[in-house]
Motif scaffolding. Structure first.
Motif, short mmCIF file in Angstrom:
data_model
loop_
_atom_site.label_atom_id
_atom_site.label_comp_id
_atom_site.label_asym_id
_atom_site.label_seq_id
_atom_site.Cartn_x
_atom_site.Cartn_y
_atom_site.Cartn_z
N LYS A 243 15.55 9.38 0.95
CA LYS A 243 14.86 10.42 0.66
C LYS A 243 13.59 10.49 1.36
O LYS A 243 13.05 9.61 1.17
N HIS A 244 13.23 11.41 2.10
CA HIS A 244 12.06 11.47 2.85
C HIS A 244 11.38 12.69 2.97
O HIS A 244 11.92 13.64 2.90
N TYR A 245 10.14 12.66 3.42
CA TYR A 245 9.44 13.77 3.82
C TYR A 245 9.55 15.01 2.67
O TYR A 245 9.47 16.17 3.20
N PRO B 31 5.45 13.49 2.85
CA PRO B 31 5.52 13.97 4.12
C PRO B 31 4.41 13.01 4.98
O PRO B 31 3.43 12.41 4.54
N SER B 32 5.06 12.52 6.20
CA SER B 32 4.02 11.91 7.11
C SER B 32 2.50 12.59 7.17
O SER B 32 2.60 13.79 7.18
N PRO B 33 1.73 11.64 7.46
CA PRO B 33 0.24 12.35 7.43
C PRO B 33 0.07 12.83 8.98
O PRO B 33 -0.06 11.93 9.83
N VAL C 8 5.60 15.40 14.61
CA VAL C 8 6.55 14.79 13.80
C VAL C 8 6.64 13.11 14.58
O VAL C 8 5.94 13.03 15.48
N GLU C 9 7.35 12.20 14.13
CA GLU C 9 7.19 10.91 14.40
C GLU C 9 7.73 10.54 15.61
O GLU C 9 8.68 11.52 16.31
N SER C 10 7.73 9.51 16.26
CA SER C 10 8.43 9.25 17.47
C SER C 10 9.84 9.32 17.43
O SER C 10 10.38 9.06 16.42
N PRO D 174 3.61 1.59 10.05
CA PRO D 174 4.42 2.96 9.97
C PRO D 174 3.45 4.15 9.48
O PRO D 174 2.44 3.90 9.84
N SER D 175 4.24 5.11 9.11
CA SER D 175 3.16 6.19 8.90
C SER D 175 2.58 6.07 7.71
O SER D 175 2.93 5.47 6.80
N ALA D 176 1.15 6.60 7.78
CA ALA D 176 0.34 6.15 6.74
C ALA D 176 0.38 7.14 5.45
O ALA D 176 -0.63 7.80 5.13
N ASN D 177 1.67 7.11 5.20
CA ASN D 177 1.84 8.06 3.63
C ASN D 177 2.26 7.13 2.63
O ASN D 177 2.64 5.95 2.93
N ARG D 178 2.29 7.63 1.32
CA ARG D 178 3.09 6.68 0.32
C ARG D 178 4.45 7.10 0.77
O ARG D 178 4.88 8.14 1.16
N ALA E 72 1.05 -1.15 0.10
CA ALA E 72 0.02 -0.03 -0.03
C ALA E 72 0.97 1.34 -0.10
O ALA E 72 0.44 2.25 -0.57
N LYS E 73 1.96 1.33 0.69
CA LYS E 73 2.85 2.53 0.86
C LYS E 73 3.68 2.38 -0.32
O LYS E 73 4.63 3.49 -0.61
N GLY E 74 4.07 1.30 -1.01
CA GLY E 74 5.18 1.46 -1.88
C GLY E 74 6.72 1.53 -1.09
O GLY E 74 7.44 2.13 -1.64
N ARG E 75 6.51 0.85 -0.02
CA ARG E 75 7.58 0.95 0.78
C ARG E 75 8.61 -0.19 0.47
O ARG E 75 8.44 -1.15 0.33
N PRO E 76 9.95 0.29 0.51
CA PRO E 76 11.14 -0.64 0.38
C PRO E 76 10.95 -1.65 1.35
O PRO E 76 10.99 -1.58 2.45
MG MG Z 1 7.51 7.11 7.76
#
Ligand code: MG
Ligand code: TXA
Length: 346
Positions: free
Chosen positions: A233-235, A151-153, A180-182, A143-147, A56-60
Motif C-alpha cells: 500500500k503506497h502513496y 506519498p513521495s516527497p 512522479v517517480e522514474s 529510495p524516495s525520501a518519505n516515510r 530511517a524510512k521504516g521500509r520493509p
Molecule cells: Mg518510494
C-alpha cells in the motif's frame, strides 16, 4: 538551500555540495532532489550505510533500492552485462526519469538488492543530483525520501516533515520538475518488461525500442508484481481515498453526490480534482492537482495534493480519475494504489 539555476560544474564548486558528497563517502544519509522526487541517499556498497536508509524510512527489508550513478561508465562497475536494448534506452533516456533493472556483479551491499541477483539503476538528470553523484563518485542507493507508505516527497518540506532528525543533510533545491517517480524497466529477459510506470511514458518507450511487455502484476490485482515495492500500500493519505471513474460529467456529479452523503454522515470530506472542475465543489475541502488538459501539471502536484488531505485531517477523499494514456497512466497507477483498489464507477 542550493540555488536551482546553477549547472552541474558550478554546483560541484559549492561547499554545501562538497560536504554532502564527503558525508556520503563516510557512510552518512543525504536527502537530495532529483527531477522526479527527492531521494534519500547512502553508499550502496556499504551494508551499514544502506541499512540506515531502511531504518530511517521504516521500509520493509524485502524491498530493494534504486542505485543512482552520475556517469554511464559506472554501470560496468556494478552490473554483469548490459544487453543491447539497455544501451538503446540509456542512449535515449539517460540521464532522466528511467530506471533499468540489470544483473549485478556482486559489488553492492546485499541490503540494497534485497538479496536478488538484479539491481535497479538510474542516472537522474537533476543538476544537483548529478553534481552530488559525480562528487561522491560511488554508487548511491536512494529510495524516495518519505516515510514508507506516505506519498513521495516533491519538496524539501515534504522530506523534512517525514524524516527530520533521521538524516544528516537535506539539500533543498525547490520543488522537483516531474513529480512522479522514474519508470522502472526490467531488461534482463528477452523482451523488456515495464515494472513501474513513471516519468517516461509507455508511448515513449515503445517508440524507442518497439516491443515492451507490461508486468502482469501491474494490471491484475491478484498477481504478485515483479517489482517488490509495487505490492505495498503506497502513496496513501491517512484518510480513505476513493477513485471515482466514468465519463467526465457524470464522474463529477457522482463525486459531488458521494461527498454530500459522507458529509451527512458527519465525515470530514475532501475532493481531489483539477482546475477545470474545482468550482463545482463549493463549500467542500477541495484540492486541485493541476490541469486535466496537461498531464504533466497533474504529475507535478499529485503528491503535494495528497499530503494536503493529511494536514487537514480529512477522513474520506473522493478523487477524479483520468484516461489511461501518457503520464496519466503513471498518475492513475499511483491514485489506484493510494485508493488501495477502492474504485467507484459513475
Ligand atoms: Mg518510494
Ligand atoms: O524516481 C525515482 O525512481 C526515485 C528517485 C529518488 O530516484 N526513487 C524511487 O525509489 O522511487 P523507491 O525505492 O521508492 O522505488 C524503487 C522501486 C521499488 O518499486 C522497488 O521494488 C523497485 O524499484 N526495485 C528496486 N530494485 C529492483 C529489482 N532488482 N528488481 C525489481 N524491482 C526493483
Amino acid at each position: 538551500k542550493i540555488p536551482s539555476h546553477k549547472n552541474v560544474e558550478e554546483l560541484k564548486e559549492l561547499e554545501e555540495m562538497r560536504s554532502a558528497a564527503r558525508l556520503l563517502r563516510e557512510g552518512g544519509l543525504v536527502a537530495f532532489p532529483t527531477e522526479t522526487v527527492y531521494g534519500l541517499g547512502a553508499d550502496a556498497t556499504k551494508e551499514e550505510a544502506s541499512s540506515a536508509i531502511f531504518a530511517a524510512k521504516g521500509r520493509p527489508k524485502d524491498n530493494p533500492l534504486i542505485v543512482h550513478i552520475g556517469q554511464k561508465k559506472q554501470l560496468t562497475q556494478i552490473t554483469r552485462e548490459i544487453p543491447p536494448v539497455a544501451h538503446q534506452l540509456l542512449h535515449r533516456f539517460c540521464p532522466g526519469p528511467l530506471t533499468l533493472v540489470l544483473k549485478h556483479n556482486g559489488s553492492l551491499a546485499q541490503t540494497v538488492t534485497a538479496g536478488l541477483d538484479t539491481v535497479a539503476v538510474r542516472i537522474p538528470s537533476h543538476p544537483v543530483a548529478l553534481a552530488l553523484l559525480q562528487l561522491a563518485d560511488i554508487p548511491i542507493a536512494a529510495p524516495s525520501a518519505n516515510r514508507s507508505g506516505r506519498p513521495s516527497p516533491t519538496t524539501a518540506d515534504h522530506v523534512w516533515s517525514d524524516l527530520a532528525g533521521k538524516i544528516d543533510i537535506l539539500l533543498d533545491s525547490g520543488p522537483t520538475s516531474v513529480g512522479v517517480e522514474s519508470t522502472v524497466v526490467d531488461v534482463t529477459g528477452k523482451v523488456p518488461v515495464l515494472l513501474r510506470p513513471g516519468g517516461i511514458t509507455i508511448e515513449e518507450l515503445k517508440k524507442a525500442i518497439g516491443k515492451i511487455e507490461m508486468d502482469p502484476g501491474l494490471l491484475n490485482q491478484k498477481r504478485k508484481p515483479r517489482s517488490p515495492g509495487m505490492k505495498y500500500k503506497h502513496y496513501a493519505p491517512q484518510g480513505e481515498l476513493w477513485l471515482v471513474q466514468g465519463e467526465e460529467k457524470s464522474m463529477i456529479r457522482k463525486m459531488r453526490q458521494l461527498a454530500e452523503q459522507a458529509l451527512a454522515r458527519g465525515k470530514k470530506v475532501g475532493i481531489l480534482t483539477t482546475e477545470e472542475h474545482q468550482d463545482q465543489f463549493r463549500g467542500l475541502f477541495v484540492v486541485s492537482c493541476g490541469r486535466r488538459k496537461e498531464p504533466a501539471s497533474v504529475a507535478i502536484r499529485l503528491y503535494d495534493a495528497l499530503r494536503r488531505f493529511d494536514e487537514e485531517k480529512v477522513e474520506i477523499i473522493y478523487a477524479e480519475s483520468f484516461p489511461q494514456y501518457g503520464l496519466f497512466h503513471s498518475i492513475m497507477n499511483r491514485l489506484w494504489k493510494a485508493a488501495g483498489g477502492r474504485v467507484i464507477k459513475s
